[in-house]
Design a protein around this motif. Structure first.
Motif, short mmCIF file in Angstrom:
data_model
loop_
_atom_site.label_atom_id
_atom_site.label_comp_id
_atom_site.label_asym_id
_atom_site.label_seq_id
_atom_site.Cartn_x
_atom_site.Cartn_y
_atom_site.Cartn_z
N TYR A 68 20.65 13.34 28.11
CA TYR A 68 20.68 14.82 27.46
C TYR A 68 21.00 14.58 26.10
CZ TYR A 68 21.81 14.70 32.34
OH TYR A 68 21.79 14.54 33.85
N ILE A 69 20.08 15.71 25.48
CA ILE A 69 19.95 15.88 24.20
C ILE A 69 20.20 17.14 23.30
CG2 ILE A 69 18.02 13.99 23.86
CD1 ILE A 69 16.11 16.11 23.56
N PRO A 77 11.71 21.49 26.04
CA PRO A 77 12.15 22.93 26.83
C PRO A 77 12.96 22.89 27.68
CG PRO A 77 9.92 21.76 27.76
CD PRO A 77 10.43 21.03 26.50
N THR A 78 13.50 21.62 28.35
CA THR A 78 14.80 21.48 29.04
C THR A 78 16.01 21.58 28.57
OG1 THR A 78 14.36 19.26 29.47
CG2 THR A 78 13.28 20.77 31.16
N PHE A 79 15.88 21.36 27.16
CA PHE A 79 17.07 21.26 26.24
C PHE A 79 17.25 22.31 25.33
CE2 PHE A 79 16.51 16.95 27.90
CZ PHE A 79 17.51 16.87 28.49
N GLU A 80 16.59 23.54 25.62
CA GLU A 80 16.95 24.73 24.52
C GLU A 80 18.33 25.03 24.56
OE1 GLU A 80 15.54 29.51 24.53
OE2 GLU A 80 14.53 28.19 25.89
N ARG A 82 24.34 21.42 32.04
CA ARG A 82 23.94 20.57 33.17
C ARG A 82 25.03 20.06 34.05
NH1 ARG A 82 20.21 22.03 30.82
NH2 ARG A 82 18.25 21.26 30.39
N ASP A 83 25.06 20.18 35.27
CA ASP A 83 25.99 19.32 36.29
C ASP A 83 25.63 17.93 36.40
OD1 ASP A 83 27.56 21.78 36.39
OD2 ASP A 83 26.38 22.74 37.75
N VAL A 99 25.35 22.37 22.80
CA VAL A 99 25.48 23.72 21.88
C VAL A 99 25.04 23.25 20.41
CG1 VAL A 99 26.58 25.53 20.93
CG2 VAL A 99 27.05 24.99 23.06
N ASP A 100 24.08 23.89 20.01
CA ASP A 100 23.50 23.56 18.62
C ASP A 100 24.15 24.65 17.84
OD1 ASP A 100 22.54 23.12 15.94
OD2 ASP A 100 20.37 23.38 16.73
#
Length: 166
Positions: A119-120, A144-147, A152-153, A162-163
């Motif tokens: 996860y990034i 795209p999956t880390f916008e 994520r569970d 959060v950025d």
């Protein structure tokens, strides 16, 4: 007391991430990043693991600077060799040095070698200290999956990425 894990990138301060356990009552009830509290030290991970919590956190990999991709590769090898294997890897802030195409491609090649989910969350080297629409769109196009923000569970945990700049 129930707790939630929150990951926040603080690139402005030069800090990759801070991981916090925050009392449930302090999280706004109307947030779109809903979570479920871990209520048991023996919560089910869903994959048969016997450990309560195992994960790895990496920050500031800076893929693109001389030697950093090689160091990241060695870290990945070490992570893959861990017994028991961690449930996941968190990679936060400054994934690349300048977010140029070849750096992003190399980062993706390296993270694909992990034997567990990663996860990034971006940092200032990925979206800039003053993110523009173009830089944010570039992040979304590449990951795209880390916008951010995202949720994520993972087993009994809820991760919120959060950025702080976006």
């Amino acid at each position: 007391m129930r707790y939630i894990s929150i990951l926040v990138t603080l690139a402005v301060l030069g800090v990759g991430t801070l991981g916090h356990a925050i009392p449930k009552r302090s999280v706004p009830a109307d947030t779109s990043l809903r979570y479920r509290a871990v209520t048991s030290a023996t919560a089910d991970w869903g994959d048969g693991r016997a450990t309560v919590l195992t994960f790895v956190h990496l920050s500031d990999t800076h893929v693109g600077r001389p030697g950093d991709a090689a160091a990241f590769s060695r870290a990945i090898d070490a992570i893959n060799a861990l017994k028991p294997a961690p449930a996941f890897v968190l990679i936060t802030g400054d994934l690349t040095d300048t977010f140029r195409g070849f750096e992003v491609r190399r980062f993706r090649e390296l993270t694909a070698q992990l034997r567990m989910p990663a996860y990034i969350v971006p940092g200032n080297h990925d979206v800039s200290f003053r993110p523009t629409a173009r830089r944010i769109a570039n992040w979304k196009r590449n990951f795209p999956t880390f916008e951010t923000p995202y949720r994520r569970d993972v087993g009994p945990l809820t991760l919120i990425g959060v950025d702080s700049q976006v």
